[in-house]
Design a protein around this motif. Structure first.
Motif, PDB file in Angstrom:
ATOM      1  N   MET A  89       3.591  -1.327 -29.463  1.00 45.45           N
ATOM      2  CA  MET A  89       4.218  -2.635 -29.272  1.00 45.45           C
ATOM      3  C   MET A  89       3.578  -3.438 -28.139  1.00 45.45           C
ATOM      4  N   GLN A  90       2.688  -2.785 -27.379  1.00 44.89           N
ATOM      5  CA  GLN A  90       1.923  -3.454 -26.325  1.00 44.89           C
ATOM      6  C   GLN A  90       2.797  -4.229 -25.334  1.00 44.89           C
ATOM      7  N   PRO A  91       3.824  -3.572 -24.756  1.00 37.20           N
ATOM      8  CA  PRO A  91       4.654  -4.260 -23.767  1.00 37.20           C
ATOM      9  C   PRO A  91       3.887  -4.486 -22.471  1.00 37.20           C
ATOM     10  N   GLU A  92       4.336  -5.433 -21.678  1.00 36.81           N
ATOM     11  CA  GLU A  92       3.700  -5.698 -20.389  1.00 36.81           C
ATOM     12  C   GLU A  92       3.979  -4.570 -19.403  1.00 36.81           C
ATOM     13  N   ILE A  93       5.175  -3.994 -19.504  1.00 39.41           N
ATOM     14  CA  ILE A  93       5.613  -2.952 -18.584  1.00 39.41           C
ATOM     15  C   ILE A  93       5.902  -1.691 -19.394  1.00 39.41           C
ATOM     16  N   ILE A  94       5.302  -0.575 -18.998  1.00 38.10           N
ATOM     17  CA  ILE A  94       5.492   0.694 -19.694  1.00 38.10           C
ATOM     18  C   ILE A  94       6.168   1.671 -18.735  1.00 38.10           C
ATOM     19  N   VAL A  95       7.357   2.142 -19.123  1.00 37.80           N
ATOM     20  CA  VAL A  95       8.152   3.049 -18.295  1.00 37.80           C
ATOM     21  C   VAL A  95       8.260   4.382 -19.020  1.00 37.80           C
ATOM     22  N   LEU A  96       7.904   5.453 -18.337  1.00 38.71           N
ATOM     23  CA  LEU A  96       7.923   6.773 -18.962  1.00 38.71           C
ATOM     24  C   LEU A  96       8.680   7.753 -18.071  1.00 38.71           C
ATOM     25  N   ASP A  97       9.677   8.415 -18.653  1.00 40.62           N
ATOM     26  CA  ASP A  97      10.502   9.371 -17.917  1.00 40.62           C
ATOM     27  C   ASP A  97      10.072  10.783 -18.290  1.00 40.62           C
ATOM     28  N   GLU A  98       9.410  11.446 -17.370  1.00 38.77           N
ATOM     29  CA  GLU A  98       8.883  12.808 -17.586  1.00 38.77           C
ATOM     30  C   GLU A  98       8.048  12.876 -18.869  1.00 38.77           C
ATOM     31  N   PRO A  99       7.004  12.072 -18.979  1.00 34.12           N
ATOM     32  CA  PRO A  99       6.248  11.994 -20.237  1.00 34.12           C
ATOM     33  C   PRO A  99       5.420  13.221 -20.565  1.00 34.12           C
ATOM     34  N   THR A 100       5.196  14.093 -19.591  1.00 32.78           N
ATOM     35  CA  THR A 100       4.327  15.253 -19.852  1.00 32.78           C
ATOM     36  C   THR A 100       5.076  16.575 -19.745  1.00 32.78           C
ATOM     37  N   GLY A 101       6.404  16.501 -19.769  1.00 35.34           N
ATOM     38  CA  GLY A 101       7.203  17.711 -19.586  1.00 35.34           C
ATOM     39  C   GLY A 101       6.947  18.783 -20.633  1.00 35.34           C
ATOM     40  N   GLU A 102       6.599  18.377 -21.860  1.00 33.38           N
ATOM     41  CA  GLU A 102       6.373  19.335 -22.946  1.00 33.38           C
ATOM     42  C   GLU A 102       4.890  19.547 -23.244  1.00 33.38           C
ATOM     43  N   LEU A 103       4.024  18.963 -22.406  1.00 32.72           N
ATOM     44  CA  LEU A 103       2.596  18.981 -22.710  1.00 32.72           C
ATOM     45  C   LEU A 103       1.846  20.028 -21.899  1.00 32.72           C
ATOM     46  N   ASP A 104       0.747  20.535 -22.475  1.00 32.43           N
ATOM     47  CA  ASP A 104      -0.122  21.456 -21.759  1.00 32.43           C
ATOM     48  C   ASP A 104      -0.993  20.664 -20.783  1.00 32.43           C
ATOM     49  N   PRO A 105      -1.675  21.345 -19.856  1.00 33.40           N
ATOM     50  CA  PRO A 105      -2.466  20.632 -18.837  1.00 33.40           C
ATOM     51  C   PRO A 105      -3.491  19.664 -19.425  1.00 33.40           C
ATOM     52  N   LYS A 106      -4.161  20.061 -20.509  1.00 31.13           N
ATOM     53  CA  LYS A 106      -5.172  19.183 -21.107  1.00 31.13           C
ATOM     54  C   LYS A 106      -4.536  17.898 -21.629  1.00 31.13           C
ATOM     55  N   SER A 107      -3.418  18.017 -22.327  1.00 29.04           N
ATOM     56  CA  SER A 107      -2.738  16.841 -22.871  1.00 29.04           C
ATOM     57  C   SER A 107      -2.138  15.988 -21.759  1.00 29.04           C
ATOM     58  N   THR A 108      -1.682  16.646 -20.693  1.00 27.77           N
ATOM     59  CA  THR A 108      -1.141  15.908 -19.547  1.00 27.77           C
ATOM     60  C   THR A 108      -2.198  14.988 -18.956  1.00 27.77           C
ATOM     61  N   ILE A 109      -3.393  15.533 -18.746  1.00 22.83           N
ATOM     62  CA  ILE A 109      -4.481  14.722 -18.192  1.00 22.83           C
ATOM     63  C   ILE A 109      -4.842  13.596 -19.157  1.00 22.83           C
ATOM     64  N   MET A 110      -4.842  13.887 -20.458  1.00 22.38           N
ATOM     65  CA  MET A 110      -5.155  12.862 -21.445  1.00 22.38           C
ATOM     66  C   MET A 110      -4.180  11.693 -21.342  1.00 22.38           C
ATOM     67  N   ILE A 111      -2.876  11.991 -21.235  1.00 25.23           N
ATOM     68  CA  ILE A 111      -1.861  10.932 -21.126  1.00 25.23           C
ATOM     69  C   ILE A 111      -2.090  10.098 -19.881  1.00 25.23           C
ATOM     70  N   TYR A 112      -2.358  10.748 -18.760  1.00 27.45           N
ATOM     71  CA  TYR A 112      -2.552  10.002 -17.520  1.00 27.45           C
ATOM     72  C   TYR A 112      -3.836   9.182 -17.546  1.00 27.45           C
ATOM     73  N   GLU A 113      -4.858   9.675 -18.224  1.00 29.92           N
ATOM     74  CA  GLU A 113      -6.088   8.897 -18.356  1.00 29.92           C
ATOM     75  C   GLU A 113      -5.844   7.648 -19.214  1.00 29.92           C
ATOM     76  N   ILE A 114      -5.007   7.791 -20.240  1.00 27.50           N
ATOM     77  CA  ILE A 114      -4.644   6.634 -21.063  1.00 27.50           C
ATOM     78  C   ILE A 114      -3.875   5.611 -20.225  1.00 27.50           C
ATOM     79  N   LEU A 115      -2.918   6.091 -19.448  1.00 29.91           N
ATOM     80  CA  LEU A 115      -2.137   5.184 -18.602  1.00 29.91           C
ATOM     81  C   LEU A 115      -3.027   4.494 -17.573  1.00 29.91           C
TER      82      LEU A 115
END
Length: 279
Positions: free
Chosen positions: A158-184
């Motif tokens: 939806m391409q919002p101006e503000i993106i809020v994420l509550d514990e977005p990597t709680g279920e992710l492994d270290p590799k996926s966690t880094i991927m999410i943060y690199e995207i952010l």
């Protein structure tokens, strides 16, 4: 921009405020990490940004929360959703469809995105999160980590101006966690998106967030640049929040007179520090 002025909130039926006297400004294009122990008020604060508090969780609301100059009390969450996209900690409560593609389509169709743009949006977010293979899967068949990626994808589409994420990597492994943060990081630096992340992994916040906010029992006890957590180790220790081990090591080496440089907040800098000390 998000502005909280003297903001306090107490859930209906509760005696103690979930948040008390919060004064916080998040500028356009900022990347803010919010942390604190369980029950500190982190999720409640993000709910206030998207209007879920007070529109879906009633209670006593004091002060003001404004998004792009709009008082969140005066408009419904559907209107705020055009500016603020939020990924909740409870992913299952966010899912509205039975299939991944339908989940991604839901917000786009509700916002009236032209049909000829929808396909491209879906392709882009699926590729960005590397979940093309999940496109036609039933959501009930997904793992917790896969659901998390789908929830994030549905917001990014939806391409919002503000993106809020509550514990977005709680279920992710270290590799996926880094991927999410690199995207952010990319969304923040290349596209100017405002990012707000609630996270217990202080190491990730210290590497990616520009500022860190610490809550304790509903009060804001720290609000500063990520690098400033180096000097805040005593506060974090008092609150029972673990600072990155590289920060703790650097502070200990300095205290023992073995190192005089800047205390590291990431592994690469820590390696340089250790080589200097050993050398």
């Amino acid at each position: 921009m998000i502005e909280c002025k003297d903001f306090s909130f107490c859930y209906k039926g509760q005696e103690q405020n979930a948040l008390s006297n919060i004064n916080l400004t998040i500028e356009d294009g900022d990347f803010v990490g919010i942390t604190g122990n369980s029950g500190a008020g982190k999720s409640t604060l993000t709910y206030a940004f998207s209007g879920i508090v007070p529109h879906h969780f009633p209670g006593d609301f004091y002060g003001a929360v404004k998004v792009n100059g709009i008082d969140t009390v005066d408009v419904q969450t559907e209107e705020l959703a055009r500016f603020v996209g939020e990924v909740f900690q409870d992913i299952d409560s966010q899912m509205v469809s039975s299939e991944v593609e339908d989940e991604l389509l839901f917000g786009l169709e509700n916002f009236g995105l032209p049909h000829d743009q929808i396909g491209g949006r879906l392709d882009d977010v699926l590729a960005m999160l590397q979940i093309q293979d999940l496109r036609h899967r039933e959501i009930s068949s997904l793992s917790g980590g896969q659901k998390q990626k789908v929830a994030i994808a549905s917001i990014l589409a939806m391409q919002p101006e503000i993106i809020v994420l509550d514990e977005p990597t709680g279920e992710l492994d270290p590799k996926s966690t880094i991927m999410i943060y690199e995207i952010l990081k990319r969304l923040n630096e290349e596209f100017g998106k405002t990012i707000v992340v609630v996270e217990q992994k202080i190491m990730m916040l210290s590497q990616y967030a520009k500022r860190i906010v610490v809550l304790d029992e509903g009060k804001m006890v720290f609000n500063g640049k990520s690098g400033e957590i180096v000097e805040q180790q005593p506060l974090f220790d008092t609150l029972g929040i673990s600072v990155p081990r590289v920060v703790r090591l650097g502070n200990q080496l300095k205290a023992e007179g073995l190192y005089n440089g800047a205390v590291p907040t990431d592994v690469d800098h820590a390696e340089t520090m250790v080589r200097e000390v050993l050398g």
